[in-house]
Design an enzyme around this catalytic site. Structure first.
Site, PDB file in Angstrom:
ATOM      1  N   ARG A   7     -13.149 -26.701  -2.787  1.00  0.00           N
ATOM      2  CA  ARG A   7     -12.532 -25.482  -2.260  1.00  0.00           C
ATOM      3  C   ARG A   7     -13.594 -24.603  -1.625  1.00  0.00           C
ATOM      4  NH1 ARG A   7     -12.459 -20.453  -3.712  1.00  0.00           N
ATOM      5  NH2 ARG A   7     -13.347 -20.817  -5.765  1.00  0.00           N
ATOM      6  N   VAL A   8     -13.231 -24.024  -0.479  1.00  0.00           N
ATOM      7  CA  VAL A   8     -14.023 -22.960   0.128  1.00  0.00           C
ATOM      8  C   VAL A   8     -13.101 -21.768   0.299  1.00  0.00           C
ATOM      9  CG1 VAL A   8     -15.761 -24.400   1.289  1.00  0.00           C
ATOM     10  CG2 VAL A   8     -13.611 -23.886   2.455  1.00  0.00           C
ATOM     11  N   SER A   9     -13.689 -20.578   0.357  1.00  0.00           N
ATOM     12  CA  SER A   9     -12.884 -19.359   0.427  1.00  0.00           C
ATOM     13  C   SER A   9     -12.373 -19.058   1.824  1.00  0.00           C
ATOM     14  CB  SER A   9     -13.698 -18.173  -0.084  1.00  0.00           C
ATOM     15  OG  SER A   9     -14.043 -18.388  -1.428  1.00  0.00           O
ATOM     16  N   THR A  10     -13.152 -19.424   2.855  1.00  0.00           N
ATOM     17  CA  THR A  10     -12.745 -19.114   4.230  1.00  0.00           C
ATOM     18  C   THR A  10     -12.900 -20.339   5.112  1.00  0.00           C
ATOM     19  OG1 THR A  10     -14.939 -18.433   4.961  1.00  0.00           O
ATOM     20  CG2 THR A  10     -13.538 -16.728   3.968  1.00  0.00           C
ATOM     21  N   GLN A  13     -16.438 -21.447   6.202  1.00  0.00           N
ATOM     22  CA  GLN A  13     -17.311 -22.151   5.274  1.00  0.00           C
ATOM     23  C   GLN A  13     -17.075 -23.655   5.383  1.00  0.00           C
ATOM     24  OE1 GLN A  13     -16.041 -20.152   1.691  1.00  0.00           O
ATOM     25  NE2 GLN A  13     -17.851 -18.860   1.689  1.00  0.00           N
TER      26      GLN A  13
END
Length: 187
Positions: A7-10, A13
């Site tokens: 998972r990445v936040s944005t 990324q």
């Protein structure tokens, strides 16, 4: 079967580092999300819940990729245990298939939440200190005092549609409503 979750936040990324680590760990499948850890709706995690079977191992690069809070991580660990699925965190070297891995998982989770709470406390204290010195945080007002007063007056006159007022002044509807609320509160 080893199933990886990244998972990445944005969207800006990159998932490359996590994907490479998960592939090197022998994951047969990797599910991904681009969403904040605080976001409850994560399609990758939903697919993960559907796909894992007893005897599988969920592999994550770091624990914070799976859950944001201790409660969330413990909830996941309990659900995985109930499904007879092990959790392997590569960065923290935790494998819940072992008793020591389960203990380590709970200790790391508690320490991570403690650290987040300290950061939150320091942030709040810093903001309070700045306010005490007269510094006001937040985004600058889009309009000067006169134009804000005009926006509020046009809103209350009810002679123009809201969208027209916003277009004329170059502001959004939420900004207009915030100005109206502030004016009504006497701010």
């Amino acid at each position: 079967m080893k199933i990886g979750y990244a998972r990445v936040s944005t969207a800006e990324q990159s998932l490359d580092l996590q994907r490479d680590a998960l592939k090197a760990a022998g994951c047969d499948r990797i599910l991904v999300d681009t969403a904040s850890g605080a976001t409850a709706a994560r399609p990758g995690l939903d697919r993960l819940r559907e796909q894992v079977r007893a005897g599988d191992t969920l592999v994550v690069w770091r624990l914070d990729r799976l859950g944001r809070s201790l409660r969330d991580l413990i909830g996941w660990a309990a659900w995985l245990e109930e499904q007879q699925v092990a959790l392997l965190s590569l960065h923290e070297a935790i494998d819940t298939a072992t008793p020591s891995g389960k203990l380590t998982f709970h200790l790391f989770g508690a320490l991570a939440e403690f650290e987040r709470n300290l950061i939150r406390e320091r942030t709040h204290a810093g903001l309070a200190a700045a306010r005490a010195r007269g510094r006001k945080g937040g985004r600058p007002m889009a309009l000067d005092d006169d134009k804000r007063a005009l926006a509020v007056r046009l809103y209350h006159e009810n002679s123009l549609p809201i969208a027209r007022i916003c277009t004329m002044l170059g502001i959004s509807k939420p900004t207009l409503y915030a100005y109206v609320r502030a004016a009504e509160a006497g701010a």
